[in-house]
Scaffold this active site. Structure first.
Site, mmCIF file in Angstrom:
data_model
loop_
_atom_site.group_PDB
_atom_site.id
_atom_site.type_symbol
_atom_site.label_atom_id
_atom_site.label_comp_id
_atom_site.label_asym_id
_atom_site.label_seq_id
_atom_site.Cartn_x
_atom_site.Cartn_y
_atom_site.Cartn_z
ATOM 1 N N SER A 384 0.828 -1.203 0.000
ATOM 2 C CA SER A 384 0.000 0.000 0.000
ATOM 3 C C SER A 384 0.870 1.264 0.000
ATOM 4 O O SER A 384 1.673 1.463 -0.897
ATOM 5 C CB SER A 384 -0.952 -0.039 1.200
ATOM 6 N N HIS A 589 -7.435 -5.377 -0.787
ATOM 7 C CA HIS A 589 -6.263 -4.586 -0.414
ATOM 8 C C HIS A 589 -5.516 -5.163 0.789
ATOM 9 O O HIS A 589 -4.277 -5.214 0.789
ATOM 10 C CB HIS A 589 -6.701 -3.148 -0.116
#
Length: 614
Positions: A384, A589
């Site tokens: 991320s 994610h």
């Protein structure tokens, strides 16, 4: 403050006083400074001028050697044995200023055994005729008797045990105190009772110079309300009146080092100082293989790579023989230090964005690992925002591309034009939210033991309703919810570690990237941009300069790092050696670090790249 507290008991040994104050003996401090001076003088005699980075690394090395020598000296302290044995295992935390709370008058008594206890008052202070506990007839009234046995404090002891566990030995208590603020505060509460309530206690009053220490910055909810109503403590009200309590598991309470040890690994902890004076923590799980540096994401910490236990990325890499290093960027609970600023008092501490994460933090971590391992290159795995930081570094300091074997980008973030769902809505509202918070003096979020952090921990760790609320409802869906990978029981682990503390500015920087559709530096507005950058718009990061071999991994269900945006990123990078859309359609994610089935759905692809390019 610690020195003033210790001055209340002049009988405390020099060894114990130095340890509690976090001040190394002066001869060792002088030796460390002399070694730095000698090294710099030798360099200059050869016509060389050490750079700030070289000086920073040299100071870190000298500090490490100092602590090693002090630790060896404390193996046979001669005096202050109770205190030294308890604090020595976590000495680095004390010396580097990462304790989780204040040192108070009553806490000093329990940690040293010098204070309002009959054995001390009889044998040392000569103010009591007997060593007995007056009310309960025990032979020896000592600090440890108060901690473990004295019936007068049964209720307080139950509260302490709930936080630190059944082992009330002082080394275990100190270890837990250093791990988190909850344990520190529980010990403070116990000490206020245990060292002060008996009629024969309180023989000494706290030094007149001692004042109450409290944190000054309480994020979002508490900051907002307390700025409007100054004399209200929101956290205290929630803790006192809420019928619900946190239900974290052991893994939810353990820090990185404790988790590493629990899952069969050795763990070392290092401090590094950036060029702009922030003090960061790097964890190291030693291995004989090639070095791999892990870089965490948004409002996260190195914990994210280990909270899945035996199937976590950190443990899996260590089991495979890799030399694993896990960075912590400025602002999270492991990296709150600074050479001149106090994160709780100085709002300037929190004046950082994605640029500082990349330019300063990522570079010093890479240099430190290379120095420690005596290697010329390493492998970096980012998740991320950890990938964003690397892209900033590679574009602003292109020389670092030559130090990388391969960069593995999990859920990479550079463009956010196609962000969807809850996060997409939040991005659109980012500017008014940011303006409102900054007008209230809020500069950071998710501080440990803040009202907001405590509320999330309690709300998200209940057996009924929490999973639907926090995973299926508001918090995790912002990254793409995947029920098969994040099961209900995992909430009792993850919300002890996530979300982690960070600056409002760094989060707002991401929303600027999304709203402006440009991977660019922080936008201060036209007037200040002219001051800072010499242009009305902030400069974009040139991804064409990120020439390190890069492997991009993306999930189709990732609403934050979307396939469309990663495609744009791929087109900008000059050396993509692997581009993998993971086959599992639901991959989201956080599945890259928290997924229950990572060994099957992710690791085969990651290890393929590691084997080929590392």
């Amino acid at each position: 403050m610690t020195i003033r507290v210790l001055s209340g008991y002049p009988t405390i040994s020099c060894e114990a006083a130095c340890v509690l104050a976090g001040f190394p003996p002066w001869d060792l401090e002088a030796e460390a400074r002399a070694s730095i001076y000698k090294w710099r003088a030798e360099r200059r005699s050869r016509g060389e001028c050490p750079t700030e980075r070289e000086m920073s690394l040299r100071k870190s090395c000298a500090r490490r050697i100092l602590l090693e020598k002090w630790d060896a000296r404390l193996a046979d302290p001669g005096a202050g044995l109770r205190t030294v044995e308890a604090v020595r295992p976590v000495l680095k935390h004390w010396v580097n200023g990462r304790r989780k709370g204040p040192m108070t008058f009553r806490l000093t008594q329990i940690l040293t055994g010098h204070g309002c206890f009959s054995q001390y008052l009889c044998q040392i202070a000569r103010r009591e005729p007997t060593t007995e506990c007056h009310e309960y007839g025990c032979d020896r009234d000592t600090a440890q008797h108060v901690l473990e046995e004295c019936p007068a404090f049964s209720a307080e002891r139950c509260v302490l045990v709930a936080e630190v566990g059944d082992d009330l030995s002082l080394p275990n208590i100190v270890r837990r105190m250093v791990s988190n603020e909850r344990s520190w505060n529980a010990m403070l509460t116990f000490c206020e009772a245990g060292a002060g309530e008996y009629p024969h206690r309180s023989r000494h009053a706290p030094p007149p110079s001692q004042t109450k220490e409290t944190g000054l910055v309480d994020p979002i909810l508490s900051s907002a309300i307390e700025n409007v109503i100054p004399n209200i403590n929101i956290t205290e009200i929630i803790n006192k009146y809420s019928p619900l309590q946190s239900h974290l598991s052991e893994d939810g309470k353990f820090n990185f080092s404790e988790l590493a040890v629990k899952y069969g690994q050795k763990c070392e902890e290092y401090s590094v100082t950036t060029e702009d004076k922030y003090i960061l923590t790097i964890f190291h799980i030693p291995g004989k293989g090639r070095p791999v540096l892990l870089m965490h994401g948004l409002i996260d910490s190195s914990d994210t790579f280990i909270i899945r236990g035996n199937i976590s990325l950190a443990i899996t890499l260590a089991d495979a023989g890799y030399d694993v290093w896990a960075a912590n960027f400025r602002g999270n609970r492991y990296s709150l230090g600074h050479e001149t600023l106090d994160c709780e008092k100085d709002k300037e501490y929190w004046d950082f964005s994605l640029y500082e994460f990349g330019y300063y933090d990522s570079s010093v971590c890479i240099d430190f690992v290379l120095q420690q391992t005596d290697k010329k290159k390493l492998t970096v795995i980012g998740h991320s925002q950890g990938t964003t930081n690397f892209f900033v570094l590679g574009s602003r300091r292109p020389e670092y591309n030559d130090k990388i074997n391969v960069f593995i980008a999990l859920a990479p973030i550079a463009y956010l034009s196609h962000i969807r769902g809850f996060k997409g809505v939040t991005v659109k509202l980012a500017t008014p939210i940011y303006s409102a918070l900054t007008s209230l003096g809020v500069v950071d979020v998710f501080k440990e033991n803040s009202a907001l952090k405590d509320f999330i921990e309690v709300a998200c760790t209940q057996d009924v309703g929490s999973y639907e609320l926090c995973f299926d409802g508001t918090i995790i869906p912002g990254a793409g919810f995947d029920s098969e990978e994040t099961e209900p029981q995992f909430s009792h682990v993850v919300f002890g570690h996530y979300p982690a503390r960070s600056s409002i500015k760094s989060i707002y920087h991401l929303s600027q990237i999304a709203n402006r559709n440009k991977f660019a530096n922080y936008d201060y507005g036209t007037i200040k941009n002219l001051e800072v950058y010499g242009a009305t718009d902030p400069p974009e990061f040139d991804l064409g300069k990120v020439k390190a071999k890069t492997a991009l991994f993306v999930g189709e269900n990732d609403v934050f790092g979307t396939v469309e945006d990663v495609d744009t990123l791929k087109s900008q990078l000059p050396n993509v050696v692997k581009y993998q859309i993971l086959p599992r359609k639901e991959f989201s994610h956080m599945d890259f670090v928290w997924g229950k089935h990572m060994p099957e759905t992710l690791y085969p692809y990651v290890f393929e790249v590691l084997d080929k390019y590392s």
